[in-house]
Design a protein around this motif. Structure first.
Motif, PDB file in Angstrom:
ATOM      1  N   ILE A 166      -9.992  -0.238   2.346  1.00  0.00           N
ATOM      2  CA  ILE A 166      -9.075   0.515   3.212  1.00  0.00           C
ATOM      3  C   ILE A 166      -8.713   1.802   2.483  1.00  0.00           C
ATOM      4  O   ILE A 166      -8.007   1.766   1.470  1.00  0.00           O
ATOM      5  N   TYR A 168     -10.025  -5.686   0.023  1.00  0.00           N
ATOM      6  CA  TYR A 168      -9.717  -7.087   0.314  1.00  0.00           C
ATOM      7  C   TYR A 168     -10.920  -7.792   0.932  1.00  0.00           C
ATOM      8  O   TYR A 168     -11.795  -7.151   1.513  1.00  0.00           O
ATOM      9  N   PHE A 211      -3.572  -7.454   4.359  1.00  0.00           N
ATOM     10  CA  PHE A 211      -4.502  -6.322   4.373  1.00  0.00           C
ATOM     11  C   PHE A 211      -5.330  -6.284   5.657  1.00  0.00           C
ATOM     12  O   PHE A 211      -5.660  -5.207   6.153  1.00  0.00           O
ATOM     13  N   GLU A 212      -5.643  -7.453   6.217  1.00  0.00           N
ATOM     14  CA  GLU A 212      -6.290  -7.469   7.533  1.00  0.00           C
ATOM     15  C   GLU A 212      -5.395  -6.778   8.570  1.00  0.00           C
ATOM     16  O   GLU A 212      -5.870  -5.982   9.394  1.00  0.00           O
ATOM     17  N   ILE A 231      -3.073  -4.557   7.994  1.00  0.00           N
ATOM     18  CA  ILE A 231      -2.993  -3.113   7.695  1.00  0.00           C
ATOM     19  C   ILE A 231      -4.228  -2.398   8.235  1.00  0.00           C
ATOM     20  O   ILE A 231      -4.130  -1.359   8.881  1.00  0.00           O
ATOM     21  N   GLU A 232      -5.410  -2.982   7.982  1.00  0.00           N
ATOM     22  CA  GLU A 232      -6.636  -2.297   8.415  1.00  0.00           C
ATOM     23  C   GLU A 232      -6.677  -2.132   9.936  1.00  0.00           C
ATOM     24  O   GLU A 232      -7.134  -1.106  10.444  1.00  0.00           O
ATOM     25  N   ARG A 271      -0.697   2.124   6.199  1.00  0.00           N
ATOM     26  CA  ARG A 271      -1.490   2.269   4.961  1.00  0.00           C
ATOM     27  C   ARG A 271      -0.717   2.986   3.869  1.00  0.00           C
ATOM     28  O   ARG A 271      -1.038   2.876   2.694  1.00  0.00           O
TER      29      ARG A 271
END
Lengths: 250, 250
Positions: free
Chosen positions: A234, A243, B93-94, B96-97, B104
């Motif tokens: 990311i 990740y 993080f999933e 966030i992406e 971010r």
């Protein structure tokens, strides 16, 4: 007075990553045994004897700790990270198995810690967030073909990987070979993280594609994390997050 | 006021295995987000809101934490063990992406902890003292053939193994299949450790040969450690030590 041995993990470097369990044991000990830089992480105090030894004398050091405990001392064998991951715990049990019967009946505990790969992964994001493996790249105690074979099978299983001890002055070339094996097994875009001295003032993190990885990016203070085929980057202004998703498809 | 998210590992259960870094972050937080039993490990105090959620809503929980942080709150997402090992870090993080761009740029940290396999290994001796892998046996997020294939390749590589989430009420049969795969790949004398609720009052450790392992020896609070072909058992009156030697031959 009953002696004991505690094999304790000091974590990756930052004192805030030393568990209270380990701190309490350090306070209660009469003797600290270990590799020079780890022993020096424990402050001197009256009543505490610090026994520093060099690298590669793990079995001698283990026997020394067991002899001290058998004589009634309260001994901590210090490792960095977690003592059970490529560190002193196995050496102590090897010494016990080969040693006198009464060593087996000593009070022996292993006190876990934060191992380097988990501290490195935390800094990068969550690259070990799915199935993964940990491989010691040092060929001091195993032949290179075993290492190469494990790297190939780990890539075939699509594990993320944590590579410990990638490179040292006495082993300058092994990590280059490891990168060659990875290049034969993984796509050029595979994500690698070079995590050096995480949680210390010397910390440095580098995220690169496998195609751009170079042996000299690693040294003896580096752990190298290799993503699986599913690992994601990311992008963001403060440096990328890396990740590995929780799910996998067939 | 700038918000932040820290994804923190509470360790396996014993409060003496919570790092000072995590304790300090918990003191500084306004909100705790997580699975019910983990949130309840954090004592209530004025100024702290505890948001409990059920299992299997990881992405919803992650988005909630990010929304709170974006609104200026100081949020801890709690996991047991280490947050990067089969826990909440990947889910955050999933989220966030897939989420809005401004997520971010939030202040997001992962605070490592002592993961279950390292606490279990410490209790048993040093069964993960040589190259090893960690495999999540839950097939909620990956198909069973992927799990079976990884077990086979891990055995072929002669890794020691840590098997997380071996068995739950909703998945009563998977672990039996895993044992069948191991029996096809490993000798009958292979050492297994069933480590349940390590470092809690419910702790129970059982060391058995693969030939004697039974599915019902595991439940959702168990991590199963599988030795490599080189793993040794040292018999003694207080229960055996299990360790994997540091060296390997070709």
């Amino acid at each position: 007075m009953m002696g004991w041995v505690a094999i304790a993990g000091l974590g990756p470097g930052d004192e805030r990553l030393v568990t209270p369990e380990v701190s309490a044991a350090l306070s209660d000990a009469t003797d600290i045994v270990g590799y020079i830089p780890y022993v020096r992480r424990v402050p001197a105090r009256p009543g505490l004897t610090r026994h520093e030894s060099d690298n590669r004398v793990e079995l001698d050091r283990a026997r020394h700790a067991l002899e001290l405990a058998a004589s009634g001392r309260r001994v901590i064998v210090v490792s960095s990270g977690d003592p059970g991951v490529f560190a002193m715990a196995s050496a102590v049990f090897e010494a016990i198995e080969a040693g006198p019967q009464h060593w087996r009946e000593l009070d022996i505990r292993v006190l876990p810690g934060v191992t380097a790969m988990l501290a490195a992964a935390a800094r990068a994001g969550a690259p070990l967030g799915h199935d993964f493996c940990a491989i010691n790249l040092s060929d001091n105690l195993k032949p290179w073909p075993v290492i190469a074979r494990r790297l190939r099978l780990a890539a075939e299983a699509d594990f993320a990987m944590a590579l410990y001890n990638p490179r040292s002055k006495s082993r300058p070339d092994g990590f280059g070979h490891a990168l060659e094996v990875l290049r034969e097994s993984c796509e050029a875009e595979r994500v690698l993280i070079f995590a050096r001295a995480v949680s210390t003032p010397d910390e440095r993190l580098k995220v690169v594609r496998l195609a751009d990885a170079r042996p000299e990016m690693a040294d003896m203070r580096t752990v190298v994390l290799v993503g699986s085929s599913a690992t994601r980057v990311i992008e963001r202004s403060g440096g990328p997050f890396v990740y590995t998703p929780r799910s996998a498809s067939a």
